[in-house]
Design an enzyme around this catalytic site. Structure first.
Site, PDB file in Angstrom:
ATOM      1  N   PRO A  20      35.071  42.816 119.576  1.00 37.02           N
ATOM      2  CA  PRO A  20      34.603  44.117 119.109  1.00 37.02           C
ATOM      3  C   PRO A  20      33.885  43.993 117.766  1.00 37.02           C
ATOM      4  CG  PRO A  20      36.895  44.257 119.819  1.00 37.02           C
ATOM      5  CD  PRO A  20      36.541  42.805 119.747  1.00 37.02           C
ATOM      6  N   LYS A  79      42.226  44.757 121.867  1.00 41.02           N
ATOM      7  CA  LYS A  79      41.889  43.355 121.599  1.00 41.02           C
ATOM      8  C   LYS A  79      42.548  42.921 120.293  1.00 41.02           C
ATOM      9  CE  LYS A  79      38.406  43.416 124.793  1.00 41.02           C
ATOM     10  NZ  LYS A  79      37.007  43.500 124.886  1.00 41.02           N
ATOM     11  N   ILE A 107      33.019  43.707 124.465  1.00 38.89           N
ATOM     12  CA  ILE A 107      33.077  43.278 125.856  1.00 38.89           C
ATOM     13  C   ILE A 107      34.056  44.198 126.576  1.00 38.89           C
ATOM     14  CG2 ILE A 107      33.811  41.427 127.408  1.00 38.89           C
ATOM     15  CD1 ILE A 107      32.987  39.458 125.153  1.00 38.89           C
TER      16      ILE A 107
END
Length: 115
Positions: A2, A34, A66
């Site tokens: 990120p 994440k 992602i």
């Protein structure tokens, strides 16, 4: 993975910048699920910027990750807007956020890609 970049016309001193960067990093990790180990944040303050023809406090953010989902983008929009209003007195209607879901094979790190 990120990445969050905050551009604002609001001047921010070094101490406030450090605490705001830490808050943004933790928020990104939490909201994307994440590890903060992979989160990157950038802050550019005091930029000459206009929104709606006015130079009142404003922010433009780029948020990339992602596997970023529409639900995560909606949640991040709310969380980031609250954070900017609380920390910088920037109202949510003076904030634009660009969200991007990047394919793992197009995100490079450590000499390769994630895909």
């Amino acid at each position: 993975m990120p990445f969050l970049k905050l551009n604002t016309n609001t001047p921010i001193d070094d101490e406030k910048s450090s605490s705001l960067l830490a808050e943004m990093s933790q928020l990104m990790a939490k909201e994307t699920g994440k590890s903060e180990r992979y989160v990157m944040v950038e802050l550019v303050s005091g930029k000459p910027m206009l929104f709606g023809g006015s130079d009142k406090p404003l922010a433009y953010l780029e948020c990339k990750s992602i596997g970023l989902s529409c639900a995560q983008a909606r949640s991040l929009s709310a969380s980031l807007s609250r954070l900017l209003e609380k920390e910088l007195a920037i109202p949510p209607d003076r904030v634009y956020i660009e969200f991007s879901n990047c394919p793992a094979e197009l995100w490079g790190w450590n000499g390769s890609t994630f895909g």
